[in-house]
Design a protein around this motif. Structure first.
Motif, mmCIF file in Angstrom:
data_model
loop_
_atom_site.group_PDB
_atom_site.id
_atom_site.type_symbol
_atom_site.label_atom_id
_atom_site.label_comp_id
_atom_site.label_asym_id
_atom_site.label_seq_id
_atom_site.Cartn_x
_atom_site.Cartn_y
_atom_site.Cartn_z
ATOM 1 N N ILE A 31 0.855 -1.183 0.000
ATOM 2 C CA ILE A 31 0.000 0.000 0.000
ATOM 3 C C ILE A 31 0.889 1.228 0.000
ATOM 4 O O ILE A 31 1.715 1.395 0.898
ATOM 5 N N LYS A 32 0.746 2.033 -0.998
ATOM 6 C CA LYS A 32 1.564 3.243 -1.093
ATOM 7 C C LYS A 32 0.861 4.367 -0.333
ATOM 8 O O LYS A 32 0.780 4.355 0.883
ATOM 9 N N GLY A 33 0.290 5.327 -1.004
ATOM 10 C CA GLY A 33 -0.379 6.417 -0.303
ATOM 11 C C GLY A 33 -1.734 6.009 0.243
ATOM 12 O O GLY A 33 -2.396 5.109 -0.273
ATOM 13 N N MET A 34 -2.116 6.672 1.335
ATOM 14 C CA MET A 34 -3.462 6.507 1.899
ATOM 15 C C MET A 34 -3.990 7.896 2.218
ATOM 16 O O MET A 34 -3.222 8.790 2.611
ATOM 17 N N GLY A 35 -5.297 8.051 2.062
ATOM 18 C CA GLY A 35 -5.823 9.383 2.303
ATOM 19 C C GLY A 35 -7.279 9.400 2.667
ATOM 20 O O GLY A 35 -7.962 8.370 2.621
ATOM 21 N N TRP A 36 -7.722 10.580 3.071
ATOM 22 C CA TRP A 36 -9.114 10.833 3.405
ATOM 23 C C TRP A 36 -9.663 11.912 2.492
ATOM 24 O O TRP A 36 -9.020 12.943 2.281
ATOM 25 N N PHE A 37 -10.839 11.654 1.980
ATOM 26 C CA PHE A 37 -11.568 12.603 1.159
ATOM 27 C C PHE A 37 -12.942 12.800 1.792
ATOM 28 O O PHE A 37 -13.379 11.987 2.600
ATOM 29 N N GLN A 44 -18.625 18.463 -4.774
ATOM 30 C CA GLN A 44 -17.751 17.421 -5.278
ATOM 31 C C GLN A 44 -16.897 16.851 -4.148
ATOM 32 O O GLN A 44 -16.649 17.516 -3.132
ATOM 33 N N ARG A 45 -16.443 15.619 -4.340
ATOM 34 C CA ARG A 45 -15.538 15.010 -3.365
ATOM 35 C C ARG A 45 -14.217 15.771 -3.388
ATOM 36 O O ARG A 45 -13.687 16.120 -4.451
ATOM 37 N N GLU A 46 -13.687 16.034 -2.191
ATOM 38 C CA GLU A 46 -12.445 16.802 -2.096
ATOM 39 C C GLU A 46 -11.454 16.111 -1.169
ATOM 40 O O GLU A 46 -11.837 15.389 -0.244
ATOM 41 N N LEU A 47 -10.189 16.377 -1.427
ATOM 42 C CA LEU A 47 -9.130 15.842 -0.584
ATOM 43 C C LEU A 47 -9.150 16.539 0.769
ATOM 44 O O LEU A 47 -9.235 17.759 0.843
ATOM 45 N N VAL A 48 -9.036 15.747 1.825
ATOM 46 C CA VAL A 48 -8.901 16.292 3.175
ATOM 47 C C VAL A 48 -7.444 16.187 3.639
ATOM 48 O O VAL A 48 -6.843 17.162 4.052
ATOM 49 N N GLY A 88 -18.947 23.285 8.893
ATOM 50 C CA GLY A 88 -18.479 23.127 7.516
ATOM 51 C C GLY A 88 -17.733 21.840 7.265
ATOM 52 O O GLY A 88 -17.479 21.497 6.102
ATOM 53 N N ASP A 89 -17.379 21.112 8.323
ATOM 54 C CA ASP A 89 -16.719 19.817 8.169
ATOM 55 C C ASP A 89 -17.724 18.687 7.962
ATOM 56 O O ASP A 89 -17.329 17.548 7.713
ATOM 57 N N THR A 90 -19.002 18.993 8.057
ATOM 58 C CA THR A 90 -20.029 17.981 7.868
ATOM 59 C C THR A 90 -19.977 17.407 6.459
ATOM 60 O O THR A 90 -20.022 18.144 5.474
ATOM 61 N N ALA A 91 -19.853 16.085 6.367
ATOM 62 C CA ALA A 91 -19.729 15.420 5.069
ATOM 63 C C ALA A 91 -19.648 13.919 5.293
ATOM 64 O O ALA A 91 -19.505 13.459 6.432
ATOM 65 N N VAL A 92 -19.694 13.187 4.187
ATOM 66 C CA VAL A 92 -19.331 11.768 4.227
ATOM 67 C C VAL A 92 -17.833 11.694 3.953
ATOM 68 O O VAL A 92 -17.348 12.269 2.974
ATOM 69 N N TYR A 93 -17.126 11.025 4.831
ATOM 70 C CA TYR A 93 -15.668 10.914 4.716
ATOM 71 C C TYR A 93 -15.312 9.537 4.143
ATOM 72 O O TYR A 93 -15.774 8.511 4.646
ATOM 73 N N TYR A 94 -14.488 9.556 3.107
ATOM 74 C CA TYR A 94 -14.082 8.340 2.417
ATOM 75 C C TYR A 94 -12.577 8.134 2.568
ATOM 76 O O TYR A 94 -11.787 9.072 2.454
ATOM 77 N N CYS A 95 -12.200 6.887 2.743
ATOM 78 C CA CYS A 95 -10.806 6.503 2.806
ATOM 79 C C CYS A 95 -10.377 5.975 1.434
ATOM 80 O O CYS A 95 -11.164 5.296 0.756
ATOM 81 N N LYS A 96 -9.155 6.285 1.043
ATOM 82 C CA LYS A 96 -8.602 5.769 -0.202
ATOM 83 C C LYS A 96 -7.229 5.171 0.048
ATOM 84 O O LYS A 96 -6.434 5.726 0.822
ATOM 85 N N ALA A 97 -6.956 4.064 -0.629
ATOM 86 C CA ALA A 97 -5.634 3.445 -0.544
ATOM 87 C C ALA A 97 -5.121 3.164 -1.945
ATOM 88 O O ALA A 97 -5.887 2.751 -2.820
ATOM 89 N N GLU A 98 -3.833 3.391 -2.136
ATOM 90 C CA GLU A 98 -3.180 3.110 -3.415
ATOM 91 C C GLU A 98 -2.428 1.795 -3.257
ATOM 92 O O GLU A 98 -1.449 1.721 -2.522
ATOM 93 N N HIS A 99 -2.898 0.766 -3.957
ATOM 94 C CA HIS A 99 -2.337 -0.571 -3.780
ATOM 95 C C HIS A 99 -1.644 -1.046 -5.042
ATOM 96 O O HIS A 99 -2.126 -0.824 -6.156
ATOM 97 N N THR A 100 -0.515 -1.706 -4.882
ATOM 98 C CA THR A 100 0.196 -2.284 -6.011
ATOM 99 C C THR A 100 0.820 -3.603 -5.598
ATOM 100 O O THR A 100 1.126 -3.811 -4.425
#
Length: 121
Positions: A31-37, A44-48, A88-100
């Motif tokens: 797993i390379k990068g991991m993040g929250w959006f 639109q979905r945005e990077l957190v 203003g932080d109210t939202a659905v938060y999504y996790c993303k992982a970069e896998h190789t």
């Protein structure tokens, strides 16, 4: 295949804190990068926040100084500590992982199902 499961969302009042967790499982190689959006209604979905496998972090300007991203590579888990929460932080938060399968190969993005964060008095 990689699965991501988020937890830790909820309803809090302005100024309070929440900690989100996202654990990756499945047939994991690297797993390379991991993040929250996040995605608020009608937006639109945005990077957190984002963290590389080397520990380098990136934050959206709107959360700098309030949110902290971290990861536990042994647990394939990424965290998001959210302090001084605002409506203003109210939202659905999504996790993303970069896998190789090999860090020299391009990575594929995997997403979690999302967790709701609501900040309201």
């Amino acid at each position: 295949q990689v699965q991501l499961v988020e937890s830790g969302g909820g309803l809090v009042q302005p100024g309070e804190s929440l900690r989100l967790s996202c654990e990756a499982s499945g047939n994991i190689f690297t797993i390379k990068g991991m993040g929250w959006f996040r995605q608020a209604p009608g937006k639109q979905r945005e990077l957190v926040a984002f963290i590389t496998d080397g520990g380098t972090t990136t934050y959206a300007d709107s959360v700098k100084g309030r949110f902290t991203i971290s990861r536990d590579n042994a647990k394939n888990t990424v965290y998001l500590q959210m302090d001084s929460l605002k409506p203003g932080d109210t939202a659905v938060y999504y996790c993303k992982a970069e896998h190789t399968i090999n860090r020299h190969f391009p990575a594929s993005d995997y997403w979690g199902q999302g967790t709701q964060v609501t900040v309201s008095s």
